[in-house]
Design a protein around this motif. Sequence first.
Motif, PDB file in Angstrom:
ATOM      1  N   HIS A  35       6.973  13.776 -10.080  1.00 33.63           N
ATOM      2  CA  HIS A  35       7.580  14.397  -8.907  1.00 33.63           C
ATOM      3  C   HIS A  35       6.934  13.844  -7.636  1.00 33.63           C
ATOM      4  O   HIS A  35       5.893  14.357  -7.201  1.00 33.63           O
ATOM      5  CB  HIS A  35       7.423  15.920  -8.962  1.00 33.63           C
ATOM      6  N   PRO A  36       7.520  12.787  -7.030  1.00 32.81           N
ATOM      7  CA  PRO A  36       7.011  12.295  -5.749  1.00 32.81           C
ATOM      8  C   PRO A  36       7.064  13.393  -4.695  1.00 32.81           C
ATOM      9  O   PRO A  36       7.981  14.203  -4.676  1.00 32.81           O
ATOM     10  CB  PRO A  36       7.963  11.144  -5.407  1.00 32.81           C
ATOM     11  N   MET A  37       6.086  13.421  -3.797  1.00 29.31           N
ATOM     12  CA  MET A  37       6.030  14.499  -2.826  1.00 29.31           C
ATOM     13  C   MET A  37       5.340  14.025  -1.551  1.00 29.31           C
ATOM     14  O   MET A  37       4.674  12.995  -1.529  1.00 29.31           O
ATOM     15  CB  MET A  37       5.269  15.697  -3.400  1.00 29.31           C
ATOM     16  N   GLY A  38       5.533  14.784  -0.481  1.00 32.31           N
ATOM     17  CA  GLY A  38       4.797  14.533   0.747  1.00 32.31           C
ATOM     18  C   GLY A  38       5.311  13.349   1.538  1.00 32.31           C
ATOM     19  O   GLY A  38       6.503  13.089   1.621  1.00 32.31           O
ATOM     20  N   THR A  39       4.391  12.613   2.117  1.00 35.17           N
ATOM     21  CA  THR A  39       4.694  11.550   3.065  1.00 35.17           C
ATOM     22  C   THR A  39       4.278  10.194   2.518  1.00 35.17           C
ATOM     23  O   THR A  39       3.236  10.065   1.902  1.00 35.17           O
ATOM     24  CB  THR A  39       3.956  11.803   4.392  1.00 35.17           C
ATOM     25  N   VAL A  40       5.122   9.190   2.768  1.00 40.15           N
ATOM     26  CA  VAL A  40       4.739   7.809   2.499  1.00 40.15           C
ATOM     27  C   VAL A  40       4.143   7.253   3.778  1.00 40.15           C
ATOM     28  O   VAL A  40       4.820   7.182   4.804  1.00 40.15           O
ATOM     29  CB  VAL A  40       5.947   6.959   2.066  1.00 40.15           C
ATOM     30  N   SER A  41       2.886   6.870   3.742  1.00 38.91           N
ATOM     31  CA  SER A  41       2.212   6.320   4.913  1.00 38.91           C
ATOM     32  C   SER A  41       1.925   4.847   4.675  1.00 38.91           C
ATOM     33  O   SER A  41       1.600   4.443   3.566  1.00 38.91           O
ATOM     34  CB  SER A  41       0.894   7.059   5.184  1.00 38.91           C
ATOM     35  N   VAL A  42       2.049   4.060   5.743  1.00 41.02           N
ATOM     36  CA  VAL A  42       1.749   2.630   5.627  1.00 41.02           C
ATOM     37  C   VAL A  42       0.871   2.215   6.799  1.00 41.02           C
ATOM     38  O   VAL A  42       1.126   2.580   7.946  1.00 41.02           O
ATOM     39  CB  VAL A  42       3.041   1.784   5.569  1.00 41.02           C
ATOM     40  N   ASN A  43      -0.161   1.477   6.482  1.00 39.15           N
ATOM     41  CA  ASN A  43      -1.078   0.948   7.482  1.00 39.15           C
ATOM     42  C   ASN A  43      -0.947  -0.573   7.472  1.00 39.15           C
ATOM     43  O   ASN A  43      -1.124  -1.205   6.428  1.00 39.15           O
ATOM     44  CB  ASN A  43      -2.512   1.369   7.158  1.00 39.15           C
ATOM     45  N   VAL A  44      -0.608  -1.162   8.611  1.00 37.52           N
ATOM     46  CA  VAL A  44      -0.468  -2.616   8.706  1.00 37.52           C
ATOM     47  C   VAL A  44      -1.850  -3.215   8.943  1.00 37.52           C
ATOM     48  O   VAL A  44      -2.499  -2.908   9.948  1.00 37.52           O
ATOM     49  CB  VAL A  44       0.490  -3.012   9.842  1.00 37.52           C
ATOM     50  N   ILE A  45      -2.305  -4.049   8.029  1.00 38.64           N
ATOM     51  CA  ILE A  45      -3.633  -4.639   8.131  1.00 38.64           C
ATOM     52  C   ILE A  45      -3.538  -6.147   7.943  1.00 38.64           C
ATOM     53  O   ILE A  45      -2.540  -6.666   7.431  1.00 38.64           O
ATOM     54  CB  ILE A  45      -4.611  -4.041   7.088  1.00 38.64           C
ATOM     55  N   ASP A  46      -4.579  -6.859   8.368  1.00 38.91           N
ATOM     56  CA  ASP A  46      -4.615  -8.303   8.153  1.00 38.91           C
ATOM     57  C   ASP A  46      -6.000  -8.702   7.652  1.00 38.91           C
ATOM     58  O   ASP A  46      -6.962  -7.927   7.761  1.00 38.91           O
ATOM     59  CB  ASP A  46      -4.247  -9.069   9.424  1.00 38.91           C
ATOM     60  N   ARG A  47      -6.076  -9.905   7.118  1.00 38.92           N
ATOM     61  CA  ARG A  47      -7.338 -10.365   6.544  1.00 38.92           C
ATOM     62  C   ARG A  47      -7.420 -11.888   6.656  1.00 38.92           C
ATOM     63  O   ARG A  47      -6.454 -12.600   6.425  1.00 38.92           O
ATOM     64  CB  ARG A  47      -7.448  -9.945   5.074  1.00 38.92           C
ATOM     65  N   PHE A  48      -8.606 -12.370   7.033  1.00 41.19           N
ATOM     66  CA  PHE A  48      -8.874 -13.804   7.071  1.00 41.19           C
ATOM     67  C   PHE A  48      -9.678 -14.186   5.833  1.00 41.19           C
ATOM     68  O   PHE A  48     -10.674 -13.536   5.511  1.00 41.19           O
ATOM     69  CB  PHE A  48      -9.651 -14.184   8.333  1.00 41.19           C
ATOM     70  N   GLU A  49      -9.257 -15.250   5.135  1.00 35.82           N
ATOM     71  CA  GLU A  49      -9.942 -15.710   3.928  1.00 35.82           C
ATOM     72  C   GLU A  49     -10.186 -17.210   4.023  1.00 35.82           C
ATOM     73  O   GLU A  49      -9.344 -17.966   4.515  1.00 35.82           O
ATOM     74  CB  GLU A  49      -9.098 -15.408   2.678  1.00 35.82           C
ATOM     75  N   GLN A  50     -11.342 -17.642   3.537  1.00 32.63           N
ATOM     76  CA  GLN A  50     -11.643 -19.062   3.493  1.00 32.63           C
ATOM     77  C   GLN A  50     -10.705 -19.747   2.506  1.00 32.63           C
ATOM     78  O   GLN A  50     -10.578 -19.323   1.358  1.00 32.63           O
ATOM     79  CB  GLN A  50     -13.101 -19.290   3.079  1.00 32.63           C
ATOM     80  N   ALA A  51     -10.033 -20.817   2.955  1.00 30.68           N
ATOM     81  CA  ALA A  51      -9.050 -21.495   2.107  1.00 30.68           C
ATOM     82  C   ALA A  51      -9.423 -22.943   1.835  1.00 30.68           C
ATOM     83  O   ALA A  51      -8.700 -23.649   1.146  1.00 30.68           O
ATOM     84  CB  ALA A  51      -7.664 -21.435   2.748  1.00 30.68           C
ATOM     85  N   GLY A  52     -10.516 -23.390   2.352  1.00 33.89           N
ATOM     86  CA  GLY A  52     -10.928 -24.777   2.157  1.00 33.89           C
ATOM     87  C   GLY A  52     -11.762 -25.237   3.328  1.00 33.89           C
ATOM     88  O   GLY A  52     -12.155 -24.447   4.202  1.00 33.89           O
ATOM     89  N   ILE A  53     -12.041 -26.540   3.382  1.00 33.08           N
ATOM     90  CA  ILE A  53     -12.842 -27.085   4.463  1.00 33.08           C
ATOM     91  C   ILE A  53     -12.057 -27.008   5.770  1.00 33.08           C
ATOM     92  O   ILE A  53     -10.964 -27.558   5.888  1.00 33.08           O
ATOM     93  CB  ILE A  53     -13.237 -28.543   4.163  1.00 33.08           C
ATOM     94  N   ASN A  54     -12.631 -26.270   6.730  1.00 31.86           N
ATOM     95  CA  ASN A  54     -12.022 -26.121   8.048  1.00 31.86           C
ATOM     96  C   ASN A  54     -10.614 -25.506   7.977  1.00 31.86           C
ATOM     97  O   ASN A  54      -9.772 -25.752   8.831  1.00 31.86           O
ATOM     98  CB  ASN A  54     -11.948 -27.476   8.766  1.00 31.86           C
TER      99      ASN A  54
END
Length: 218
Positions: free
Chosen positions: A139-158
Motif C-alpha cells: 500500500h503506497p502512501m504519503g508523499t513522493v519527494s525528489v531531491n535533485v543532486i549532482d556529483r563529480f567523479e574522476q573519469a581519467g587523466i584530466n
Amino acid sequence: MFKRRKPHRKVLAVFLLLLLASGLFVFVDRRVRPTLFSIAEVEVTQMAVDAINKTVQKEVSRKNIDYQDFITVHRDYNGRVALMQANTVQINRMAADITLNVQQRLRDLQGKQISIPFGQVLGSYILADMGPYIRVGIHPMGTVSVNVIDRFEQAGINQTRHKVYLDFTTMVRVVVPLYSAEVKIATKVPVAESIIVGDVPEAVINFPGGILGVDGLK
C-alpha cells in the motif's frame, strides 16, 4: 453401562489446547513474524525501486533529456572551464514531471500482493520454495519527494564525469498477517551526465538543492 468421562479430563484437554495455541502464537509472533516482515520488506523495496527506475528511464528516453538541457558550461579564452551554470527552471520542471509519473507508477502497486513460501520464512534452504504461501499486501502512501543532486567523479587523466541524479524518497505500507508497518523507499536515479575535460569548478551555479514533493498516494 457407559462410564461417564470425568469432568477434569475435559478441563485438562481445554487447558492443553489453549496452551498449545498460546505457544504457537508466541512462536509466530517472536520468530516467524519478524522474519516474514524482513523478507517482505526486501521484496517490496525491490518492486518499488524497480518501478521508480523504469519510470525515470522511460521518461528520460521519451523526452530525449540531455545534459546540455540542464547545465551550461562556460569556457575562457584558453578553452578551460570557467563556469558551470544550471538551468534551474528546466531541472525543476523535469523533476516535477518525472515525479508525477513515478507517483502514478507507485499507485499502480496499490492492492498488489506478493506470495512468500513458508519454508523461506523458516530459513530452510531445502524447504525455501515450499508452501503454504503467505500473502503480503502493498500500500503506497504519503508523499513522493525528489531531491535533485549532482556529483563529480574522476573519469581519467584530466577528465571529470559530472552526473545529475534524482534522489527519490517515499513510504510504502507492508501488510503481513496480524501485522503491518511502514517501509521507507529511497533510491538515486541518474538522468544526465557528461565528461568535462580539464579542471572544473567545485560547484555548479544555481544548482537546485531543494526537495520537491508530490502528494496523492493515499
